[in-house]
Design an enzyme around this catalytic site. Structure first.
Site, PDB file in Angstrom:
ATOM      1  N   LYS A  95     -25.761 -44.922  60.069  1.00  0.00           N
ATOM      2  CA  LYS A  95     -24.755 -45.664  60.841  1.00  0.00           C
ATOM      3  C   LYS A  95     -23.418 -45.534  60.114  1.00  0.00           C
ATOM      4  O   LYS A  95     -23.046 -46.445  59.349  1.00  0.00           O
ATOM      5  CB  LYS A  95     -25.127 -47.155  60.893  1.00  0.00           C
ATOM      6  N   ASP A 148     -27.251 -48.166  56.471  1.00  0.00           N
ATOM      7  CA  ASP A 148     -26.376 -49.075  57.218  1.00  0.00           C
ATOM      8  C   ASP A 148     -25.105 -49.258  56.379  1.00  0.00           C
ATOM      9  O   ASP A 148     -24.191 -48.445  56.450  1.00  0.00           O
ATOM     10  CB  ASP A 148     -27.156 -50.383  57.417  1.00  0.00           C
TER      11      ASP A 148
HETATM   12  C1  PRP Z   1     -33.478 -51.360  55.385  1.00  0.00           C
HETATM   13  C2  PRP Z   1     -33.602 -49.847  55.292  1.00  0.00           C
HETATM   14  C3  PRP Z   1     -32.800 -49.517  54.078  1.00  0.00           C
HETATM   15  C4  PRP Z   1     -31.719 -50.578  54.053  1.00  0.00           C
HETATM   16  C5  PRP Z   1     -30.461 -50.012  54.633  1.00  0.00           C
HETATM   17  O1  PRP Z   1     -34.480 -51.907  54.593  1.00  0.00           O
HETATM   18  O2  PRP Z   1     -34.943 -49.445  55.172  1.00  0.00           O
HETATM   19  O3  PRP Z   1     -33.583 -49.575  52.887  1.00  0.00           O
HETATM   20  O4  PRP Z   1     -32.192 -51.651  54.865  1.00  0.00           O
HETATM   21  O5  PRP Z   1     -29.430 -50.964  54.626  1.00  0.00           O
HETATM   22  P1  PRP Z   1     -28.101 -50.798  53.791  1.00  0.00           P
HETATM   23  O6  PRP Z   1     -27.594 -49.398  53.994  1.00  0.00           O
HETATM   24  O7  PRP Z   1     -27.178 -51.824  54.408  1.00  0.00           O
HETATM   25  O8  PRP Z   1     -28.386 -51.102  52.355  1.00  0.00           O
HETATM   26  P2  PRP Z   1     -34.914 -53.441  54.677  1.00  0.00           P
HETATM   27  O9  PRP Z   1     -34.272 -54.201  53.551  1.00  0.00           O
HETATM   28  O10 PRP Z   1     -34.688 -53.958  56.064  1.00  0.00           O
HETATM   29  O11 PRP Z   1     -36.450 -53.392  54.335  1.00  0.00           O
HETATM   30  P3  PRP Z   1     -37.641 -52.626  55.070  1.00  0.00           P
HETATM   31  O12 PRP Z   1     -37.426 -51.138  54.834  1.00  0.00           O
HETATM   32  O13 PRP Z   1     -38.851 -53.150  54.383  1.00  0.00           O
HETATM   33  O14 PRP Z   1     -37.602 -52.955  56.539  1.00  0.00           O
END
Ligand code: PRP
Length: 178
Positions: free
Chosen positions: A130, A102
């Site tokens: 994204k 993201d």
């Molecule tokens: C989500 C995803 C990535 C991160 C991406 O993890 O799995 O690790 O967010 O976001 P970014 O590019 O903005 O850093 P999340 O913290 O939601 O934990 P999860 O995998 O346990 O759902």
């Protein structure tokens, strides 16, 4: 649960086909090597499971957990390690496996973290990207699909820990999280 999604972006067949293409690229690039696949918990657990079963090269598997989101749909921008690596990555070829990029802050942090621990090479394999949300230059070596700024769930991805077990990637209805 299916009532909570507004559209299915990638169904099981599309995901399976794309993963088999990614696996073929990884096998070619890492022929006669044994990379360490690092799955970033929790979101990438299903992607990792399908990806490694499509590989024909030997691999080792480890897990890392970082925190950045909590129960929010927006990244807090702060990354910290919640579960550290078990494997010593010194001198190893590492492939970081992520479900989604993201802002890119998690992947950037993890890439630097693995390099700091002496990996010989660090590659990244990401199911969903994204690009509009990136806050930095992000290097993705093996990418499944690019998506827009929708909030997506399923195939490992959650909202407040729900929906991870959906077999497809879908857009979550706005009324669920707004
Ligand atoms: C989500 C995803 C990535 C991160 C991406 O993890 O799995 O690790 O967010 O976001 P970014 O590019 O903005 O850093 P999340 O913290 O939601 O934990 P999860 O995998 O346990 O759902």
């Amino acid at each position: 649960m299916t009532y909570d999604v507004s559209a299915i972006l990638f169904d099981e067949e599309k995901i399976e086909k794309r993963i088999s293409d990614l696996a073929a690229c990884i096998c070619k690039d890492f022929e006669s090597k044994t990379p360490v696949m690092i799955s970033v918990l929790k979101g990438s657990f299903i992607f990792l499971a399908d990806l490694v079963r499509s590989l024909t090269i030997p691999v080792e598997i480890d897990f890392l957990a970082v925190s950045s989101y909590g129960n929010s749909t927006v990244s807090s921008g702060v990354v910290s390690i919640k579960k550290d690596l078990d494997v010593d990555v010194t001198g190893r070829d590492v492939i970081i496996v992520e479900d989604i990029v993201d802002s890119g802050l998690s992947l950037k942090y993890i890439t630097e973290y693995v390099k700091k621990h002496g990996a010989a090479s660090v590659s990244t394999c990401v199911l969903l990207d994204k690009p509009e949300a990136h806050k930095d230059n992000i290097k993705i070596d093996y990418l499944g699909f690019e998506i827009g700024n929708d909030f997506v769930v399923g195939y490992g991805l959650d909202y407040a820990e729900k929906y991870r077990n959906l077999p497809y990637v879908a857009v979550l209805k706005e009324e669920i999280y707004k």
